[in-house]
Enzyme design. Structure first.
Site, PDB file in Angstrom:
ATOM      1  N   ASP A 280      -4.380   8.437   4.216  1.00 54.39           N
ATOM      2  CA  ASP A 280      -5.537   7.634   4.617  1.00 54.39           C
ATOM      3  C   ASP A 280      -5.627   6.585   3.531  1.00 54.39           C
ATOM      4  OD1 ASP A 280      -8.139   6.509   4.657  1.00 54.39           O
ATOM      5  OD2 ASP A 280      -8.751   8.114   5.994  1.00 54.39           O
ATOM      6  N   HIS A 281      -5.199   5.367   3.820  1.00 56.06           N
ATOM      7  CA  HIS A 281      -5.013   4.428   2.709  1.00 56.06           C
ATOM      8  C   HIS A 281      -6.328   4.088   2.007  1.00 56.06           C
ATOM      9  CE1 HIS A 281      -5.978   1.205   5.631  1.00 56.06           C
ATOM     10  NE2 HIS A 281      -6.252   0.450   4.594  1.00 56.06           N
TER      11      HIS A 281
ATOM     12  N   HIS B 193     -11.118   6.665   7.767  1.00 52.68           N
ATOM     13  CA  HIS B 193     -11.632   5.952   6.586  1.00 52.68           C
ATOM     14  C   HIS B 193     -13.137   6.158   6.377  1.00 52.68           C
ATOM     15  CE1 HIS B 193      -7.769   4.269   7.071  1.00 52.68           C
ATOM     16  NE2 HIS B 193      -8.083   3.235   7.818  1.00 52.68           N
TER      17      HIS B 193
ATOM     18  N   LYS C 292       7.346  -3.632   5.569  1.00 48.39           N
ATOM     19  CA  LYS C 292       7.451  -4.994   5.036  1.00 48.39           C
ATOM     20  C   LYS C 292       6.230  -5.366   4.205  1.00 48.39           C
ATOM     21  CE  LYS C 292       6.718  -8.463   7.818  1.00 48.39           C
ATOM     22  NZ  LYS C 292       6.853  -9.330   8.967  1.00 48.39           N
TER      23      LYS C 292
ATOM     24  N   ALA D 221      11.964   1.366   8.692  1.00 49.88           N
ATOM     25  CA  ALA D 221      12.175   0.417   7.587  1.00 49.88           C
ATOM     26  C   ALA D 221      12.207  -1.034   8.045  1.00 49.88           C
ATOM     27  CB  ALA D 221      13.467   0.758   6.865  1.00 49.88           C
TER      28      ALA D 221
ATOM     29  N   LYS E 288     -15.001 -10.095   5.882  1.00 47.13           N
ATOM     30  CA  LYS E 288     -14.120  -8.953   5.636  1.00 47.13           C
ATOM     31  C   LYS E 288     -14.668  -8.248   4.391  1.00 47.13           C
ATOM     32  CE  LYS E 288     -10.393  -6.374   5.097  1.00 47.13           C
ATOM     33  NZ  LYS E 288     -10.258  -5.182   5.903  1.00 47.13           N
TER      34      LYS E 288
ATOM     35  N   ASP F 167      -9.787   4.607  15.248  1.00 51.01           N
ATOM     36  CA  ASP F 167      -8.993   3.817  14.306  1.00 51.01           C
ATOM     37  C   ASP F 167      -9.606   3.851  12.899  1.00 51.01           C
ATOM     38  OD1 ASP F 167      -6.860   1.951  13.746  1.00 51.01           O
ATOM     39  OD2 ASP F 167      -8.385   0.369  13.650  1.00 51.01           O
TER      40      ASP F 167
HETATM   41  N1  LIG Z   1       1.190  -1.960  10.008  1.00 54.95           N
HETATM   42  C1  LIG Z   1       0.114  -1.556   9.369  1.00 54.95           C
HETATM   43  O1  LIG Z   1      -0.577  -2.300   8.669  1.00 54.95           O
HETATM   44  C2  LIG Z   1      -0.320  -0.128   9.469  1.00 54.95           C
HETATM   45  C3  LIG Z   1       0.465   0.810  10.121  1.00 54.95           C
HETATM   46  N2  LIG Z   1       0.064   2.115  10.156  1.00 54.95           N
HETATM   47  C4  LIG Z   1       0.886   3.129  10.823  1.00 54.95           C
HETATM   48  O2  LIG Z   1       2.233   3.051  10.329  1.00 54.95           O
HETATM   49  C5  LIG Z   1       3.153   3.390  11.366  1.00 54.95           C
HETATM   50  C6  LIG Z   1       4.148   2.240  11.533  1.00 54.95           C
HETATM   51  O3  LIG Z   1       3.425   1.077  11.887  1.00 54.95           O
HETATM   52  P1  LIG Z   1       4.111  -0.373  11.912  1.00 54.95           P
HETATM   53  O4  LIG Z   1       5.061  -0.551  10.793  1.00 54.95           O
HETATM   54  O5  LIG Z   1       2.999  -1.335  12.074  1.00 54.95           O
HETATM   55  O6  LIG Z   1       4.935  -0.303  13.292  1.00 54.95           O
HETATM   56  P2  LIG Z   1       6.101  -1.277  13.789  1.00 54.95           P
HETATM   57  O7  LIG Z   1       6.079  -1.211  15.279  1.00 54.95           O
HETATM   58  O8  LIG Z   1       6.072  -2.587  13.128  1.00 54.95           O
HETATM   59  O9  LIG Z   1       7.436  -0.538  13.292  1.00 54.95           O
HETATM   60  C7  LIG Z   1       7.926   0.632  13.894  1.00 54.95           C
HETATM   61  C8  LIG Z   1       9.249   1.015  13.235  1.00 54.95           C
HETATM   62  O10 LIG Z   1       9.768   2.160  13.880  1.00 54.95           O
HETATM   63  C9  LIG Z   1      11.145   1.962  14.177  1.00 54.95           C
HETATM   64  N3  LIG Z   1      11.480   2.787  15.338  1.00 54.95           N
HETATM   65  C10 LIG Z   1      10.909   2.768  16.567  1.00 54.95           C
HETATM   66  N4  LIG Z   1      11.492   3.667  17.371  1.00 54.95           N
HETATM   67  C11 LIG Z   1      12.442   4.285  16.631  1.00 54.95           C
HETATM   68  C12 LIG Z   1      13.391   5.291  16.903  1.00 54.95           C
HETATM   69  N5  LIG Z   1      13.490   5.886  18.104  1.00 54.95           N
HETATM   70  N6  LIG Z   1      14.225   5.673  15.912  1.00 54.95           N
HETATM   71  C13 LIG Z   1      14.163   5.098  14.710  1.00 54.95           C
HETATM   72  N7  LIG Z   1      13.279   4.131  14.387  1.00 54.95           N
HETATM   73  C14 LIG Z   1      12.445   3.722  15.339  1.00 54.95           C
HETATM   74  C15 LIG Z   1      11.221   0.464  14.442  1.00 54.95           C
HETATM   75  O11 LIG Z   1      12.493  -0.065  14.205  1.00 54.95           O
HETATM   76  P3  LIG Z   1      13.636  -0.279  15.350  1.00 54.95           P
HETATM   77  O12 LIG Z   1      12.973  -0.960  16.505  1.00 54.95           O
HETATM   78  O13 LIG Z   1      14.666  -1.094  14.659  1.00 54.95           O
HETATM   79  O14 LIG Z   1      14.106   1.075  15.680  1.00 54.95           O
HETATM   80  C16 LIG Z   1      10.300  -0.057  13.328  1.00 54.95           C
HETATM   81  O15 LIG Z   1      11.007  -0.087  12.105  1.00 54.95           O
HETATM   82  C17 LIG Z   1       2.288   3.677  12.595  1.00 54.95           C
HETATM   83  O16 LIG Z   1       2.036   5.060  12.630  1.00 54.95           O
HETATM   84  C18 LIG Z   1       0.997   2.922  12.330  1.00 54.95           C
HETATM   85  O17 LIG Z   1      -0.100   3.489  13.001  1.00 54.95           O
HETATM   86  C19 LIG Z   1      -1.073   2.533   9.527  1.00 54.95           C
HETATM   87  C20 LIG Z   1      -1.891   1.647   8.864  1.00 54.95           C
HETATM   88  C21 LIG Z   1      -1.589   0.239   8.798  1.00 54.95           C
HETATM   89  O1  LIG Z   2      -6.232   1.694   9.134  1.00 53.92           O
HETATM   90  C1  LIG Z   2      -6.644   0.589   9.449  1.00 53.92           C
HETATM   91  O2  LIG Z   2      -7.212  -0.165   8.502  1.00 53.92           O
HETATM   92  C2  LIG Z   2      -7.269  -1.584   8.644  1.00 53.92           C
HETATM   93  C3  LIG Z   2      -8.268  -2.071   7.598  1.00 53.92           C
HETATM   94  O3  LIG Z   2      -7.783  -1.755   6.316  1.00 53.92           O
HETATM   95  P1  LIG Z   2      -8.188  -2.654   5.056  1.00 53.92           P
HETATM   96  O4  LIG Z   2      -7.545  -1.963   3.916  1.00 53.92           O
HETATM   97  O5  LIG Z   2      -7.635  -4.026   5.322  1.00 53.92           O
HETATM   98  O6  LIG Z   2      -9.673  -2.679   5.013  1.00 53.92           O
HETATM   99  C4  LIG Z   2      -7.671  -1.987  10.038  1.00 53.92           C
HETATM  100  O7  LIG Z   2      -7.539  -3.383  10.193  1.00 53.92           O
HETATM  101  C5  LIG Z   2      -6.778  -1.297  11.043  1.00 53.92           C
HETATM  102  O8  LIG Z   2      -7.251  -1.591  12.368  1.00 53.92           O
HETATM  103  C6  LIG Z   2      -6.759   0.185  10.841  1.00 53.92           C
HETATM  104  O9  LIG Z   2      -5.725   0.759  11.638  1.00 53.92           O
END
Ligand SMILES: NC(=O)C1=CN([C@@H]2O[C@H](COP(=O)(O)OP(=O)(O)OC[C@H]3O[C@@H](n4cnc5c(N)ncnc54)[C@H](OP(=O)(O)O)[C@@H]3O)[C@@H](O)[C@H]2O)C=CC1
Ligand SMILES: O=C1O[C@H](COP(=O)(O)O)[C@@H](O)[C@H](O)[C@H]1O
Length: 511
Positions: A179-180, A242, A17, A11, A348, A237
């Site tokens: 798969d978004h 996708h 976020k 979270a 893009k 990726d």
């Molecule tokens: N960000 C994006 O746009 C996208 C992300 N994803 C996928 O979503 C997932 C999350 O990505 P993202 O939000 O970017 O990653 P972040 O690194 O930003 O966030 C990871 C989260 O996991 C928590 N965390 C890490 N270790 C632990 C633990 N041991 N116990 C509990 N909480 C933990 C961290 O909080 P804390 O450090 O406080 O524990 C943090 O809230 C991944 O699988 C990623 O591949 C997929 C598509 C797009």
């Molecule tokens: O899953 C992913 O998608 C984004 C691209 O998504 P979009 O909705 O902005 O087109 C990509 O940037 C990222 O590398 C990949 O993990």
């Protein structure tokens, strides 16, 4: 909605976020969540409930489609958000979580329904599901669903291991693999346009279609994700998920019913029909891989991939790939599907182009004129719409034929404010509709296809081409099509006679 407690593991992370909190807010504003729900945010770092609610508010102010109003509605929404500091490796914490949620179940009359969203690094997925069970969180009488982010494994063996871990706790029907791209309006629209229009479906085969091109181009580099990306690369990726998902939507047979399993059965049949690459040479003849070197875009100098943070300075990870894919079934025999994706390309855009075969050239008009093929273009991202290019007489001329466009610009009508993919998917998971989530057999078959490419690349890296950042990728990707007598059609604002996309209204925030 019947009510539920939502758990967001991760979270405090980026996905929560940028995507998840805004999605909750939109669904709430649209009445899709009702009032019988609570959201528990979970991560290791300490946060009070008030701090967490502030985080949620900031994220909504920055990323949501709706503006926060001051009529008490925000307070009703925010009071449903609770935070608990939890290390997912600590099973005792899960017992405490169960105590907390039992109270929330009663307070908000959720019926014991629980949705666990894992916005975590993939290596943590297995432990969470095990500890959910150990902590007693799956013992209520309502439903229990697991929503899981990509990547689902690194290759087929690792995906199988992960799946086996999850299946010890959850049934397949309760696992929602995200798969978004499947949540995007225009990706979902592909099946509606195909199956609801008398003038497309009869033509949707190798008799009338010359080729299909799927482009997913990004201007960004790897940003802060160098560590993850250098291990993954464009094929894993974007390709495994996708791109193959869009290809399946284009190629699948009409399902006999609009039931999730019937649709997913048809998609799986497409994956089973993919022509597998038989050797390294076969891969090299059909797949081009590239990595961005230094370059520039809109007057700004851009670093090479190897200079990015957390990237190995000698990395051979691909930031681009293009492939010629064949679907060996009755409908598609002989029709190449060209797919390409890359970082640091000029625009893009995600587009799917269907190029129709030309009319027979013994027809008088075709003999006399150099006719352009008809195109049907699905504009997926960021602008949404459908574009049809055809030939017509130039007004006032003596039979001069010119390409003209019919352009359905969805974004022009409603701004770029269609529901975010995550809103749609979160809502579907809440309703128990798994249509736009990937079933295990889809994931496994997609890995089998992609693993052969990755294996050939691992054997030798001399075919990695470097392209300047800000360009359209390696020239070999153009040759892939010219070998077949085709070319990549220009995308995003470059077709003749189309809408002026630049003039299209920018995002409007709804109040
Ligand atoms: N960000 C994006 O746009 C996208 C992300 N994803 C996928 O979503 C997932 C999350 O990505 P993202 O939000 O970017 O990653 P972040 O690194 O930003 O966030 C990871 C989260 O996991 C928590 N965390 C890490 N270790 C632990 C633990 N041991 N116990 C509990 N909480 C933990 C961290 O909080 P804390 O450090 O406080 O524990 C943090 O809230 C991944 O699988 C990623 O591949 C997929 C598509 C797009
Ligand atoms: O899953 C992913 O998608 C984004 C691209 O998504 P979009 O909705 O902005 O087109 C990509 O940037 C990222 O590398 C990949 O993990």
């Amino acid at each position: 909605m019947s009510g539920a407690v939502f758990y967001i593991f991760g979270a405090t992370g980026d996905l929560a976020k940028r995507k998840l909190f805004p999605a909750f807010y939109s669904l709430y504003r649209e009445g899709k969540l009702g009032e019988n729900f609570a959201v528990v945010g979970l991560a290791r770092r300490p946060r009070t409930n008030d701090q967490f609610r502030d985080d949620v508010k900031n994220s909504i102010e920055d990323f949501a489609r709706y503006k926060i109003t001051d009529d008490g509605e925000w307070d009703r929404f925010a009071e449903r958000f609770e935070y608990m500091s939890l290390d997912i490796n600590n099973v005792a914490g899960f017992h405490d979580l169960n105590v907390l949620t039992t109270k929330l179940d009663e307070k908000y009359q959720t019926g014991g329904n629980r949705l666990f969203y894992l916005a975590l690094a993939p290596e943590l997925f297995g432990n969470v599901s095990y500890n959910l069970s150990e902590g007693g969180l799956l013992e209520t009488k309502g439903w229990h669903r697991l929503v899981i982010e990509k990547p689902f494994g690194y290759d087929l063996p690792s995906a199988e291991r992960l799946n086996a871990q999850l299946r010890q706790v959850f049934e397949e029907k309760d696992i929602y693999r995200i798969d978004h791209y499947l949540g995007k309006e225009m990706v979902q629209n592909i099946e509606f346009v195909r199956f609801a229009n008398a003038f497309f479906e009869p033509l949707w085969n190798n008799k009338y279609i010359a080729n299909i091109q799927i482009t997913l181009s990004e201007t960004v580099g790897v940003e802060e994700r160098g560590g993850y990306y250098d291990h993954s690369g464009a094929l894993r990726d974007m390709g495994q998920n996708h791109m193959l998902q869009m290809l399946m939507m284009m190629a699948m047979e009409p399902p006999s019913r609009l039931h999730p399993e019937d649709i997913r059965d048809e998609k799986v049949k497409v994956l089973r029909s993919l022509r597998l690459f038989e050797s390294g040479d076969d891969v090299r003849a059909n797949v081009v891989r590239g990595q961005y070197a230094t370059g520039s875009s809109r007057g700004k100098d851009l670093p090479a991939y190897r200079e990015e943070d957390s990237v190995n300075p000698e990395s051979t990870t691909e930031t681009y790939f293009a492939a010629r894919v064949h679907v060996d079934n009755f409908r598609w025999a002989g029709v190449p599907f060209y797919i390409r994706t890359g970082k640091r390309l000029p625009v893009k855009t995600t587009e799917v182009v269907v190029e129709f075969k030309n009319i027979p050239n013994n027809v008088y008009l075709a003999k006399k004129h150099d006719l352009e093929p008809n195109l049907l273009v699905f504009r997926v991202n960021p602008m949404e719409g459908i574009y049809l290019k055809m030939n017509a007489k130039q007004p006032g001329s003596e039979g001069v034929i010119v390409p003209v466009a019919m352009d359905f610009c969805q974004s022009c009508q409603i701004g770029i404010n269609t529901p975010e993919a995550y809103e749609r998917l979160l809502y579907d998971a809440t309703r128990g509709d798994s249509t736009y989530f990937t079933r295990w057999d889809e994931v496994a078959l997609a890995w089998s296809y992609v693993d052969r490419i990755a294996a050939a690349w691992a054997e030798q890296s001399s075919d990695l081409k470097h392209y300047p950042a800000g360009s359209w990728g390696p020239v070999e990707a153009t040759e892939l099509l010219s070998q077949d007598g085709f070319k990549w059609w220009p995308i995003n604002g470059q077709h003749e006679g189309e809408v002026d996309w630049a003039a299209v209204q920018k995002t409007t925030v709804l109040t």
